[in-house]
Structure formats: C-alpha cells, structure tokens
Design a protein around this motif. Structure first.
Motif, PDB file in Angstrom:
ATOM      1  N   GLN A  33      -3.152  -1.977  -1.309  1.00 52.29           N
ATOM      2  CA  GLN A  33      -2.697  -0.948  -0.197  1.00 52.29           C
ATOM      3  C   GLN A  33      -3.177   0.330   0.145  1.00 52.29           C
ATOM      4  O   GLN A  33      -3.258   0.681   1.601  1.00 52.29           O
ATOM      5  N   ASP A  34      -4.378   0.896  -0.411  1.00 49.52           N
ATOM      6  CA  ASP A  34      -4.438   2.211   0.457  1.00 49.52           C
ATOM      7  C   ASP A  34      -6.159   1.939   0.634  1.00 49.52           C
ATOM      8  O   ASP A  34      -7.223   2.389  -0.787  1.00 49.52           O
ATOM      9  N   VAL A  71       4.228  -6.184   2.264  1.00 46.36           N
ATOM     10  CA  VAL A  71       3.060  -4.816   1.577  1.00 46.36           C
ATOM     11  C   VAL A  71       2.856  -4.489   3.919  1.00 46.36           C
ATOM     12  O   VAL A  71       2.507  -5.310   4.237  1.00 46.36           O
ATOM     13  N   THR A  95      -0.349  -7.349  -4.190  1.00 44.93           N
ATOM     14  CA  THR A  95       0.584  -6.670  -4.070  1.00 44.93           C
ATOM     15  C   THR A  95       0.038  -5.092  -5.100  1.00 44.93           C
ATOM     16  O   THR A  95       1.247  -4.238  -5.252  1.00 44.93           O
ATOM     17  N   ASP A  96      -1.019  -5.092  -6.121  1.00 43.74           N
ATOM     18  CA  ASP A  96      -1.650  -4.504  -6.591  1.00 43.74           C
ATOM     19  C   ASP A  96      -1.226  -3.240  -5.154  1.00 43.74           C
ATOM     20  O   ASP A  96      -2.526  -3.232  -4.152  1.00 43.74           O
ATOM     21  N   ARG A  97      -0.950  -2.098  -5.605  1.00 39.41           N
ATOM     22  CA  ARG A  97      -1.028  -0.687  -4.634  1.00 39.41           C
ATOM     23  C   ARG A  97      -1.969  -0.453  -4.864  1.00 39.41           C
ATOM     24  O   ARG A  97      -2.827   0.160  -3.514  1.00 39.41           O
TER      25      ARG A  97
END
Length: 265
Positions: free
Chosen positions: A44-45, A74, A39-41
């Motif tokens: 996800q990048d 996500v 969930t930590d953005r």
C-alpha cells in the motif's frame, strides 16, 4: 521482434509477503512485477514498493488496484479514491498499466460514473493505461449471480483498454480466444493462469488446466502484440519456498516458450 514483458504478480507468492514477490521475480528472471495493492502494508506504500524495486533491480510493470472484497477499505472505503490512488501510484512508480475490476453491483453511483471517471483519469495521466479486467459470475446453488455492473464481461460495455484473465475465463465458461478477439486492440494486459470448470477461480499454473493459454500467447506473439503479461497463479498449496519457486519458474518458461512458438526470423 517485439519484446513482451512477463511480470510476476506479487499475489502469486501469497501467503508470503509482497517483498518475496520482488525477490523471486529477480531470482527467477522475470521482467518485473505487478504490484497487487493488498492487505500487506508494504503493497500500500508506493515509496516502500519503489525501494523494493530498486533493491532487487526489478521494474514494477503494472499496479493492480485494491478492488477485491478483502481490500475494500485499503486506502479508503471510497472506490473512486482507491482507483485514483492506484493511477497516481503507477505514475509515481513509472508503471505503464493499472488493472481494475468492473464495479460491484452494489456500487451504484461508482458504476454509473465509471466510464466518465476512467476518461478523466486517462486525460490527467496519459502515460498510464487503465485496463479493465474480465471477471465471472458467482454460483449460488443452481443460479448464477452477477456481482458486477454493468457485467462481468467488460466487452459488453466497451472500454479503451482491457486485462484478459484466463482463470476468470474458465470460471465464467467464456471462450478466451473469442474474448481476446472482442477486446481487439484494446487488449493491453494478460493475467496468465489456468483453470478448468465454470464456477471455480483456480489460478492454476499455465498448462495445468483447460484454457488455451499457449494458443492465445502464440497467436499474440506471431501478431507482434506489444502488451504485457503477468503470471498470476495461486501457490498457496505449494507448501514451501522451493516448490513455490519451481511453480513460478515453470510459469515463466511457459509464457516465453508460448510467445516464441512458430515465430519466423
């Protein structure tokens, strides 16, 4: 002598953010990290993860696809899209391994085509190993519910590559050594952690539970196994950074000592 890389899962520093996983991996001398897409953005990048890897000088040795209950949205609500993007992220990050769970039982279409989709991704991204992880049934009173299709034990179906999670072996009551034997040459990745009784997925520091962590790693080390290991332990109760770092340092030492046990030059 084969060097088996020991990675640190970025989820092992939770509730601290992904960046702390990179920081502690570098500080403690891990061979790299396993990036848990969470969930930590930042997780996800891929570009942000690559920047962290460059900044701390650590390799991203594996990518864990967002297949937990809390990460079902996500990147996308479509499980195929999440799997495809995980493999694409691994290729971008030059990571050799993607960890994926078996489909949930309610993902009927995804489950029906799971093996076919894996085959297609392997053909398109031949440098990335997609390793299916063993899971565990859930306890509902006196009943066991299997929330995975076709089963929580991926060897029941058969895949080209596997991740063996020792805490999940404890939670399912499975014999970890026997499961590793069934996985055979397909065993490419290990989540090193510990556990005690069936029904509880504890992710303890290795050596603090009842799983044959040292026995398994020792046998793999003596056999010249060339896969990779990720320390995936829960440090939520560590209380502070100093204790968290101590738990992770202990886990790293355990892994390297067990791999080297009884080796002959």
């Amino acid at each position: 002598m084969t060097h088996v890389p020991v990675l640190l899962s970025t989820t092992s520093v939770y509730p601290e953010p992904t960046a702390v996983g990179f920081e502690l991996a570098a500080e403690l001398g891990y061979d790299g990290v396993e990036l848990m897409v969470f969930t930590d953005r930042v997780s996800q990048d891929p570009a942000a993860a690559a920047s962290l890897a460059k900044h701390y000088g650590v390799k991203i040795g594996a990518v864990h696809a967002p297949c937990l209950l809390v990460t079902q949205r996500v990147w996308s609500s479509d499980p195929w899209t999440r799997l495809r993007r995980s493999v694409q992220a691994a290729e971008y990050l030059d990571s050799p391994t993607v960890v994926i769970h078996p489909p949930f039982s309610w993902q009927r279409d995804y489950a029906a085509k799971f093996s076919t989709v894996l085959d297609g991704l392997r053909a398109r991204y031949p440098h990335v190993t997609i390793a299916v992880e063993n899971m565990f049934p859930l306890r509902l009173g006196k009943r066991n519910l299997v929330p995975y299709r076709p089963h929580w034990d991926p060897t029941r179906h058969g895949y080209d590559a596997y991740t063996l999670d020792l805490s999940h072996c404890a939670a399912s009551g499975a014999d970890a050594i026997a499961m590793a034997d069934r996985m055979g040459k397909g065993l490419r990745h290990i989540h090193l952690c510990d556990g005690n009784e069936p029904g509880a997925d504890q992710h303890l520091v290795p050596g603090r539970g009842k799983q044959p962590c040292a026995e398994l790693l020792g046998a793999l080390g003596r056999g010249g196994w060339d896969g990779s290991i990720t320390v995936e332990v829960s440090t939520r109760k560590s209380g502070n950074r100093t204790r968290r770092a101590a738990d992770l340092a202990e886990s790293l030492k355990f892994a390297r000592d067990a791999l080297a046990a009884d080796r002959r030059p």
